[in-house]
Write an enzyme that holds these catalytic residues in place. Structure first.
Site, PDB file in Angstrom:
ATOM      1  N   GLU A   1     -33.942  78.042 -10.393  1.00  0.00           N
ATOM      2  CA  GLU A   1     -34.733  78.292  -9.186  1.00  0.00           C
ATOM      3  C   GLU A   1     -35.437  79.643  -9.262  1.00  0.00           C
ATOM      4  O   GLU A   1     -36.579  79.786  -8.810  1.00  0.00           O
ATOM      5  CB  GLU A   1     -33.844  78.218  -7.948  1.00  0.00           C
ATOM      6  CG  GLU A   1     -33.392  76.822  -7.568  1.00  0.00           C
ATOM      7  CD  GLU A   1     -32.257  76.286  -8.433  1.00  0.00           C
ATOM      8  OE1 GLU A   1     -31.953  75.091  -8.356  1.00  0.00           O
ATOM      9  OE2 GLU A   1     -31.680  77.097  -9.207  1.00  0.00           O
TER      10      GLU A   1
ATOM     11  N   HIS B   1     -23.102  72.802  -0.658  1.00  0.00           N
ATOM     12  CA  HIS B   1     -24.214  71.857  -0.649  1.00  0.00           C
ATOM     13  C   HIS B   1     -24.492  71.303   0.751  1.00  0.00           C
ATOM     14  O   HIS B   1     -25.141  70.259   0.878  1.00  0.00           O
ATOM     15  CB  HIS B   1     -23.926  70.668  -1.575  1.00  0.00           C
ATOM     16  CG  HIS B   1     -23.788  71.014  -3.017  1.00  0.00           C
ATOM     17  ND1 HIS B   1     -22.701  71.688  -3.522  1.00  0.00           N
ATOM     18  CD2 HIS B   1     -24.606  70.776  -4.076  1.00  0.00           C
ATOM     19  CE1 HIS B   1     -22.848  71.841  -4.826  1.00  0.00           C
ATOM     20  NE2 HIS B   1     -23.994  71.299  -5.187  1.00  0.00           N
TER      21      HIS B   1
END
Length: 324
Positions: free
Chosen positions: A57, A126
């Site tokens: 990322e 998550h």
């Protein structure tokens, strides 16, 4: 169509309209994305505009910031909002500040699509709702649609604005269905929507808590309580005016979000209402949010700590039977 299909349609239409738009992210190419939002776009637009990235990322968000500064309009998918934290410097210190630090000479027309929230038993790393973090940073717009109609219209608008947008989709909404017009439309950022009209209490919600609020409103109506449900749609900009307009009828407010209760965006809305419309309140504002604990992997425990319809109903009744 479904929420997922509406997002896909928005991406296809905007990419067909503007050749400077490209997609970047993990598994978004031939695989179509982990939630299949980019399904079919690789086949239509090719690998130069639908780019599968390495698992970094930091790297691909940084590349997208550079691409946006030099004339392209990248749309980045980060498959979990939790993973945006890996690219915090690129988002917070670069994308959000470049237009200001360049005196407006350079803009960053970047959309970061990401998925937030719980409900699937995906565990503490998550399942978070991190929208308040990005709402705190000047220079970033924060969008959180709750319906297929809003998802398409808000994404198209987010792509067309000349600044960084954090576009947070809730993973439990992808299969929800709604009417989406075939004709072209966009939804301006910063304009809330009244999803249900009422006169007894206002419920302000966003993203996944909007359907919860709608279900709560339905159950409350059976008891003779008519709740007005306002979908804020975006946190930055934040449409406080629509909430105040609703309060002029109801004089009571419940705020519902999936983010943790402490320091959540609901507290900011409480403060703005307190500053601008205290005289319209007949009872203390109530907040509904997740408990202040990491989100459990176990589905039963997760459901226990995340806000549910019952929590909204309880808060509505609490504010109805209290006075200042």
């Amino acid at each position: 169509m479904t929420y997922r299909e509406a997002l896909n349609r928005a991406l296809e239409e905007e990419m067909s309209r503007d050749n400077s738009i490209l997609l970047m992210g993990e598994d978004i190419g031939s695989y179509g994305g982990i939630f299949k939002v980019t399904k079919g776009l690789y086949d239509k637009f090719g690998g130069e505009r639908v780019i599968d990235t390495p698992i970094s990322e930091t790297g691909f968000v940084g590349a997208a910031v550079g691409a946006a500064m030099t004339g392209l309009r990248p749309i980045v998918e980060i498959m979990w909002v939790d993973f945006t934290l890996v690219a915090t410097d690129q988002i917070v210190n670069q994308a959000a500040k470049i237009a200001y630090m360049s005196g407006g000479e350079t803009t960053v027309p970047l959309v970061i699509r990401t998925q937030g929230g719980g409900g699937r038993g995906n565990g503490a790393q998550h399942s978070q709702s991190l929208e308040t973090i990005y709402s705190h940073i000047p220079g970033i717009k924060v969008v959180m649609p709750s319906t297929p109609y809003d998802a398409k219209g808000l994404l198209k608008e987010a792509i067309q604005v000349d600044g960084p947008v954090m576009f947070i989709e809730h993973k439990m909404l992808y299969n929800t269905k709604g009417i989406v017009p075939e004709e072209e439309y966009v939804i301006p950022l910063g304009k809330a929507d009244v999803k249900e009209e009422g006169h007894d209490v206002t419920i302000a919600a966003i993203s996944s808590t909007v359907p919860l609020a709608m279900e709560a409103s339905k159950k409350l109506k059976e008891e003779g309580i008519h709740a007005e449900v306002i979908d804020l749609r975006t946190l930055v900009p934040l449409d406080v005016d629509s909430v105040i307009q609703s309060l002029s009828k109801t004089n009571r407010l419940v705020i519902a979000h999936e983010a943790h209760l402490s320091f959540g965006w609901g507290a900011e809305l409480v403060s703005r209402i307190q500053e601008r419309a205290f005289d319209q309140l007949d009872a203390p504002i109530q907040r509904v949010g997740a408990e202040d604990t990491p989100i459990p992997y176990n589905l039963d425990l997760e459901k226990e700590m995340l806000p549910q319809v019952k929590d909204i109903i309880d808060s509505v009744k609490k504010t109805l039977y209290q006075t200042i």
